[in-house]
Write a protein that holds these residues in place. Sequence first.
Motif, short mmCIF file in Angstrom:
data_model
loop_
_atom_site.label_atom_id
_atom_site.label_comp_id
_atom_site.label_asym_id
_atom_site.label_seq_id
_atom_site.Cartn_x
_atom_site.Cartn_y
_atom_site.Cartn_z
N ASN A 290 0.84 -1.20 0.00
CA ASN A 290 0.00 0.00 0.00
C ASN A 290 0.87 1.24 0.00
N GLY A 291 1.25 1.67 -1.20
CA GLY A 291 2.05 2.87 -1.34
C GLY A 291 2.33 3.14 -2.80
N GLY A 292 2.50 4.41 -3.16
CA GLY A 292 2.78 4.76 -4.54
C GLY A 292 2.99 6.24 -4.70
N VAL A 293 2.91 6.72 -5.95
CA VAL A 293 3.14 8.13 -6.25
C VAL A 293 2.12 8.62 -7.26
N ASP A 294 2.09 9.94 -7.45
CA ASP A 294 1.10 10.54 -8.35
C ASP A 294 1.65 10.77 -9.76
N GLY A 295 2.76 10.18 -10.10
CA GLY A 295 3.36 10.34 -11.43
C GLY A 295 4.00 9.04 -11.86
#
Length: 568
Positions: A290-295
Amino acid sequence: MFNNYKNRIHLNHILVLLIALVIYSCKKGDVIGEDPYAGGKQPLGIKFDNTLPDPALATQGSEVTVFVRGVKKFENDYKLYVNEIEAKVLKLTDTTALIVVPDNASTGGLSIVTKEQTFFGPVLKIEGKVSIDESFQTNGASYRDNNSNNNNAAINDITALANGNFFVGGSFNNFDNRWTEKIPNGGIAQIDLNGSYVAPVTNDASSVNFGKGANGVLTNVTRLTNGVHSGKYIISGIFSSFNSTRPNRFNINSITRLNSNGTLDSTIIDVINPTPNDLKKNRDTVPTFNGGVDGFIRKSFVFGNRLYIVGGFNNYVRRFYERSTYDTKVLDVVRMNQMACLKINEANPVDEGSLDLTFHYNSATKQSPIAGNGNINDAIQQPDGKLILVGAFTTFNGLPANHIVRINLDGSVDQSFSVGKGADDDITSITYNATTNKIMVAGLFKNFNNSSKQGVAMLELDGSLTPTFNFGTVTTGIPNFAGQLNSGKIIVSGSFKTYNGVIRQGFMIINADGSLAAGYNNTGQFVGSIHKMIETTSGTNTKVTLVGLISRFDNRTFRSILRITLKN
């Protein structure tokens, strides 16, 4: 009688019109004056036969018979070329020319130039120490659009598996022509040692099955080799779902984890249900990571129990499941510019993918520093875990960093990195060879730390230039990739046409000092870019698998992947 009169009038009108046209034509001719085609080059009667040269596969310095007519009458005023390099003609007849293949010749077309005219002939294959490995069989990668057109698509990464196979990741949805409307190859596929697509086995839970794959582009496929998740894979790039059967199911932010069999590593959680009568919405299946980025994520690296990501993003994103519903997820967003460190192998599975605030984070401002003032194009991780980033930036976290910077394990700029003034223009790629302990950078620059380096430089682990490496001069383009082999030789690719005056059409192999490697530069035209290479040994020879956005190699068509053999 009246009808005869009308006919005569009609004939007279036609006669007048014809006379007028003749007069107009004469006047028009007078206006044109001289023949507009006067002075054009006359046909010279030179023609290559459809017969291939004898032998059709030659070596540098060998004699070859070329079948061509009409040159004899110009024997004191012509030149014959092998792939744009002049060849010595030993004997010329009315139908043949016996030539000596130039020492620097590479595979390419024959041509004759005389009287300011050029005549093109067949391709002469040059045998040398580099050849296409014909045992590597694949149709490669493409993207099938809505009109059923297959367009070239990039392969950005290739990762070796424990069983000898490979995972490839990229921007394709059709690998080895295995696309189906129901199950496209969404950015990831498994191939065997010889490049063939490895299809999932029905009813075999251990068989790798990616299903629909990702709905976007993969840039990295990283195998985990330690901890509770050893044997699983981290995939990253820019995508929002993986093997989803729900069209609006977007529960991933550019990075996730796969099980060893290619399925999404997922877990079932309780969620808020605003419609209690719909029991299926009491729980939801979500990615365990559960984790990530907006690009987009350019590169991801695993070091210990931490996952480092770099790329073109401004925020870290995590789903706050405690306040989420089956249909709507609440997001926790933290400002993180271009870099982040995520947790893996945590004792509590809930913490998988959470943000490590000891890296690139300011607790006072509750966000990251500013990072680079330009794009990150590529990155490597050193054996000690530090990251080296290259790109279009000239500062990083407010400090001077001309297109290259080393990052400490806390995310700060390592000011002991000895690159000095750095590069005077963008760096497009960086590679590291663990056997030679050398770093190669390639790009648009002309100088590196005030030393003339026209697009390629070799660095030591401390960032200083390797003094024994002197890259020469390229023309009509730039190098955009350089990777060193375990032997010390270096593969360079790009859009260039010559190197130190020798025809090298986008691909060359040079020695560790920067000179062309004798016998290794026999291949013809290369079109595209290399993103990664994997080196293996086969008997006394070296095999190198190349992936990227490749459309031609040695004048042959490819779809972003091929393997070459280097004779040692």
